[in-house]
Design a protein around this motif. Sequence first.
Motif, mmCIF file in Angstrom:
data_model
loop_
_atom_site.group_PDB
_atom_site.id
_atom_site.type_symbol
_atom_site.label_atom_id
_atom_site.label_comp_id
_atom_site.label_asym_id
_atom_site.label_seq_id
_atom_site.Cartn_x
_atom_site.Cartn_y
_atom_site.Cartn_z
ATOM 1 N N ILE A 47 0.838 -1.205 0.000
ATOM 2 C CA ILE A 47 0.000 0.000 0.000
ATOM 3 C C ILE A 47 0.870 1.251 0.000
ATOM 4 N N TYR A 48 1.961 1.197 0.754
ATOM 5 C CA TYR A 48 2.880 2.335 0.842
ATOM 6 C C TYR A 48 3.460 2.683 -0.526
ATOM 7 N N SER A 49 3.822 1.672 -1.307
ATOM 8 C CA SER A 49 4.465 1.904 -2.597
ATOM 9 C C SER A 49 3.486 2.033 -3.761
ATOM 10 N N ASP A 50 2.212 1.764 -3.510
ATOM 11 C CA ASP A 50 1.206 1.838 -4.573
ATOM 12 C C ASP A 50 0.884 3.304 -4.887
ATOM 13 N N PRO A 51 1.060 3.744 -6.119
ATOM 14 C CA PRO A 51 0.770 5.147 -6.483
ATOM 15 C C PRO A 51 -0.676 5.554 -6.185
ATOM 16 N N THR A 62 -2.445 4.903 -3.642
ATOM 17 C CA THR A 62 -2.572 5.344 -2.254
ATOM 18 C C THR A 62 -2.398 6.854 -2.160
ATOM 19 N N HIS A 63 -1.450 7.373 -2.898
ATOM 20 C CA HIS A 63 -1.127 8.801 -2.839
ATOM 21 C C HIS A 63 -1.994 9.607 -3.806
ATOM 22 N N GLU A 64 -2.322 9.033 -4.942
ATOM 23 C CA GLU A 64 -3.208 9.717 -5.887
ATOM 24 C C GLU A 64 -4.614 9.881 -5.296
ATOM 25 N N ASN A 65 -5.079 8.849 -4.603
ATOM 26 C CA ASN A 65 -6.422 8.886 -4.007
ATOM 27 C C ASN A 65 -6.427 9.468 -2.601
ATOM 28 N N GLU A 66 -5.254 9.840 -2.108
ATOM 29 C CA GLU A 66 -5.086 10.450 -0.773
ATOM 30 C C GLU A 66 -5.742 9.587 0.306
ATOM 31 N N ILE A 67 -5.251 8.363 0.422
ATOM 32 C CA ILE A 67 -5.756 7.414 1.418
ATOM 33 C C ILE A 67 -4.909 7.497 2.678
ATOM 34 N N GLN A 68 -5.545 7.855 3.763
ATOM 35 C CA GLN A 68 -4.837 7.897 5.041
ATOM 36 C C GLN A 68 -4.956 6.531 5.718
ATOM 37 N N VAL A 69 -3.827 5.956 6.093
ATOM 38 C CA VAL A 69 -3.804 4.642 6.733
ATOM 39 C C VAL A 69 -3.450 4.799 8.209
ATOM 40 N N ARG A 70 -4.270 4.193 9.074
ATOM 41 C CA ARG A 70 -4.009 4.233 10.509
ATOM 42 C C ARG A 70 -4.226 2.840 11.088
ATOM 43 N N VAL A 71 -3.482 2.515 12.125
ATOM 44 C CA VAL A 71 -3.620 1.227 12.799
ATOM 45 C C VAL A 71 -4.186 1.443 14.189
ATOM 46 N N ILE A 72 -5.172 0.641 14.569
ATOM 47 C CA ILE A 72 -5.745 0.716 15.912
ATOM 48 C C ILE A 72 -5.492 -0.618 16.621
ATOM 49 N N GLY A 73 -5.113 -0.547 17.883
ATOM 50 C CA GLY A 73 -4.817 -1.747 18.647
ATOM 51 C C GLY A 73 -3.613 -1.544 19.550
ATOM 52 N N ASP A 74 -3.259 -2.588 20.273
ATOM 53 C CA ASP A 74 -2.140 -2.532 21.215
ATOM 54 C C ASP A 74 -0.839 -2.847 20.476
ATOM 55 N N ARG A 75 -0.133 -1.807 20.059
ATOM 56 C CA ARG A 75 1.084 -1.986 19.254
ATOM 57 C C ARG A 75 2.239 -2.590 20.049
ATOM 58 N N SER A 76 2.155 -2.554 21.364
ATOM 59 C CA SER A 76 3.223 -3.136 22.175
ATOM 60 C C SER A 76 3.288 -4.649 22.004
ATOM 61 N N LYS A 77 2.212 -5.237 21.498
ATOM 62 C CA LYS A 77 2.164 -6.686 21.300
ATOM 63 C C LYS A 77 2.625 -7.098 19.899
ATOM 64 N N LEU A 78 2.973 -6.127 19.066
ATOM 65 C CA LEU A 78 3.360 -6.420 17.687
ATOM 66 C C LEU A 78 4.876 -6.504 17.551
ATOM 67 N N PRO A 79 5.364 -7.286 16.587
ATOM 68 C CA PRO A 79 6.820 -7.376 16.362
ATOM 69 C C PRO A 79 7.379 -6.056 15.851
ATOM 70 N N ALA A 80 8.672 -5.844 16.088
ATOM 71 C CA ALA A 80 9.322 -4.576 15.743
ATOM 72 C C ALA A 80 9.224 -4.277 14.251
ATOM 73 N N GLU A 94 4.541 2.636 11.229
ATOM 74 C CA GLU A 94 4.975 4.023 11.390
ATOM 75 C C GLU A 94 5.321 4.649 10.038
ATOM 76 N N LYS A 95 5.896 3.850 9.167
ATOM 77 C CA LYS A 95 6.291 4.331 7.844
ATOM 78 C C LYS A 95 5.073 4.750 7.020
ATOM 79 N N ILE A 96 4.051 3.897 6.967
ATOM 80 C CA ILE A 96 2.886 4.205 6.133
ATOM 81 C C ILE A 96 2.002 5.263 6.782
ATOM 82 N N GLU A 97 1.933 5.276 8.110
ATOM 83 C CA GLU A 97 1.147 6.315 8.776
ATOM 84 C C GLU A 97 1.763 7.690 8.556
ATOM 85 N N LYS A 98 3.082 7.747 8.631
ATOM 86 C CA LYS A 98 3.779 9.017 8.425
ATOM 87 C C LYS A 98 3.595 9.506 6.994
ATOM 88 N N ALA A 99 3.642 8.586 6.032
ATOM 89 C CA ALA A 99 3.544 8.959 4.615
ATOM 90 C C ALA A 99 2.143 9.405 4.226
#
Length: 313
Positions: free
Chosen positions: A120-124, A126-144, A151-156
Amino acid sequence: MVLRNREIFRAGLHFLKNRIFSIFYLEYERRLEIEILNSEIPHHIAVIMDGNRRYAGQLGKTRSFGHALGAEVTERVIEWCYEIGVKQLTLYAFSTENFQRSEEEVDGLFNLINEKFLKIYSDPRTHENEIQVRVIGDRSKLPAFLNESIEKIEKATENYRKFHLNVAIAYGGRQDIIQAVRDIAGCISTGKLSLEEVDENLISKHLYPAPGVSVPNVDLILRTGGDERVSNFLPWQANGSECATYFCAPFWPEFRKIDLLRSIRVYQARKAEKKQEQSYRILKVVNILEIGNQGEKREDLGKLQQVKKQGVS
């Protein structure tokens, strides 16, 4: 030779049947889409993508096979929602209960989710359609590595506003409410908030993904796989708004655009029923007021006649 000809005939007949069915299906889909576009489109749809493992089991395939097929359907659903005019789409990708599955399956799911985020991050689009991606949940339980991709896709995409894609990972509805209450309690203890400021609106603002940018109320919850339950998914946002629900039999890898359109039609029918019921209540109140006014007019007329009689005597 005769047997061979029969096989060719059967294969041709099977192809013809599938071709005819495909034509009718596409026409039905086209008409249904025209129908739903003539009415109000739900602002926020939440999807419980259930049935990947059962679908794979029916085919005698591995669970990872089912998850991979389901991920492909997810990509198409994002496109369909954007095209139809939905503004918020929340996908239940991984619940807190899913941690009870085998380590191999959990690791495979995290790798698959990570792969899709990078795509999704590299798909044009995503940016042409201005899609904002956010993750909800307990991120402390996710792998690094997964947190890094998140963080990369949310920032972009943080400044995009045309379409909001919320992905629930390591998510539980009760857990979401608990963390919001704890966050508010911490703000009260430090003097940032007073107890009097705590209300429904404040709690809503402290839900995932972060204070002030939480997921809004849901208009429609859709679940595949045949189960009729919402599995601790967005309880505050769904129950508070009395959203519509649509449960359908197809497993997630079998989900079609026509199933999405049918779910939206259910939402629109429910909205129409609520409007009709509201209109009926208003009409009933008006009738009661009119009857009351007529009673007051008859009472006033009686008093006037009584005064006239007293004047004559």
